[in-house]
Enzyme design. Structure first.
Site, mmCIF file in Angstrom:
data_model
loop_
_atom_site.group_PDB
_atom_site.id
_atom_site.type_symbol
_atom_site.label_atom_id
_atom_site.label_comp_id
_atom_site.label_asym_id
_atom_site.label_seq_id
_atom_site.Cartn_x
_atom_site.Cartn_y
_atom_site.Cartn_z
ATOM 1 N N SER A 104 0.954 -1.275 0.030
ATOM 2 C CA SER A 104 -0.018 0.122 0.031
ATOM 3 C C SER A 104 0.889 1.243 -0.043
ATOM 4 O O SER A 104 1.679 1.592 -0.899
ATOM 5 C CB SER A 104 -0.922 0.090 1.289
ATOM 6 O OG SER A 104 -1.972 0.910 1.190
ATOM 7 N N ASP A 224 -9.213 -7.296 -3.127
ATOM 8 C CA ASP A 224 -8.782 -5.987 -2.770
ATOM 9 C C ASP A 224 -9.352 -4.843 -3.056
ATOM 10 O O ASP A 224 -9.723 -4.616 -4.358
ATOM 11 C CB ASP A 224 -7.134 -5.816 -2.969
ATOM 12 C CG ASP A 224 -6.642 -4.534 -2.339
ATOM 13 O OD1 ASP A 224 -7.120 -3.679 -2.027
ATOM 14 O OD2 ASP A 224 -5.369 -4.700 -2.244
ATOM 15 N N HIS A 252 -6.381 -6.764 0.904
ATOM 16 C CA HIS A 252 -5.390 -5.730 0.961
ATOM 17 C C HIS A 252 -4.205 -6.322 1.680
ATOM 18 O O HIS A 252 -2.984 -5.621 1.369
ATOM 19 C CB HIS A 252 -6.028 -4.170 1.267
ATOM 20 C CG HIS A 252 -5.015 -3.330 0.924
ATOM 21 N ND1 HIS A 252 -4.753 -3.036 -0.297
ATOM 22 C CD2 HIS A 252 -4.354 -2.178 1.735
ATOM 23 C CE1 HIS A 252 -3.947 -1.801 -0.358
ATOM 24 N NE2 HIS A 252 -3.583 -1.309 1.222
#
Length: 275
Positions: A104, A224, A252
């Site tokens: 991320s 995700d 995620h």
């Protein structure tokens, strides 16, 4: 944290905390930017696996974990700042070549460090990575994080937004992340990080991404909702030397939801020669 060595180092005026384990080629793990994120919470299951073959370094980004949380009045919590922190960490630890793995916001940080100092990066793994404006607006899953209300139930919503519906977080993880958001300075730092995220400052121009020539592995959870498959596919188009690995039944957090699968895919990518 007894299984990992815990250290602090100065990175351009930021007191940065990091975990270290193992020996061998250096593997740097960069955590994401969700509420309550830090190196230990994000990577604690992966570090012992990777430490069998690599020297693992897992830092807390500025504003997170045990690293400094300067006042937003004197420090801008933007992506360039995190990029500088990572490059300064490599400098401070005399790491001349490293494998970078980022989830991320941590993925966006690995991208930024690679663009700044390409000679220092051997290979790159981006898992559910930020760095491109896809989707164009924050998803409902991401909004759970951007609108976190600093309650335990709010933390449960954050985690639910970051994971597959199949994933049930252990209560210990919920409480760990919740408590981190109540450390001194954490609330203001998170608000500043989220404000920058809403501005889109995690993203890079596509022409800049095309400059990265290192081998890149793009990992994405099939479910995700924060960093979607569309973003993963676009990364694959932009990075000339890129491979893709899509993880089923995963959101995620591939490193937490599907730890063994994720670590195996990363190790195979880092270990095999690339022609």
């Amino acid at each position: 944290m007894t299984e990992f060595a815990s250290h602090f180092v100065d990175t351009n005026g930021i007191r940065t905390h990091y975990l270290e384990a193992g020996s061998g080629p250096t593997l740097v793990l960069m955590h994401g930017g969700g509420a309550g994120a830090d190196a230990y919470g994000n990577w604690r299951e992966c570090i012992p696996i990777f430490a069998k073959k690599y020297r693992v370094i897992a830092p807390d980004m500025v504003g997170f974990g045990r690293s400094d949380k300067p006042s937003p009045q004197s420090y801008t919590y933007d992506q360039p700042g995190r990029n500088r922190q990572l490059v300064a960490l490599l400098d401070a630890l005399n790491i001349h070549k490293a494998f970078l793995v980022g989830n991320s916001m941590g993925g966006a940080t690995c991208i930024g460090a690679t663009l700044q100092r390409p000679e220092r990066v051997e290979r790159l793994v981006l898992m559910g990575s930020a760095g491109l404006p896809i989707p164009e607006k924050p998803s409902p899953q991401l909004l759970h994080n951007l609108n976190y209300d600093f309650t335990v139930e709010g933390m449960r919503r954050v985690i639910a937004g970051l994971t597959s519906p199949r994933y049930s977080p252990p209560e210990e993880l919920v409480q760990y992340r919740f408590k981190l958001t109540h450390e001194p300075g954490a609330k203001d730092a998170l608000a500043a990080v989220n404000a920058e995220t809403r501005k889109g400052t995690l993203n890079y121009p596509e022409d800049e991404l095309r400059k990265i020539k290192q081998p890149v592995l793009i990992v994405n959870g099939k479910e995700d909702g924060v960093s979607t498959l569309a973003r993963a596919y676009r990364f694959l188009e932009l990075f000339e030397n890129s491979w893709g690995y899509i993880v089923p039944h995963c959101g995620h957090w591939a490193m937490i939801e599907q730890t063994a699968d994720f670590c195996d895919a990363v190790d195979r990518f880092l270990s095999q020669p690339v022609s």
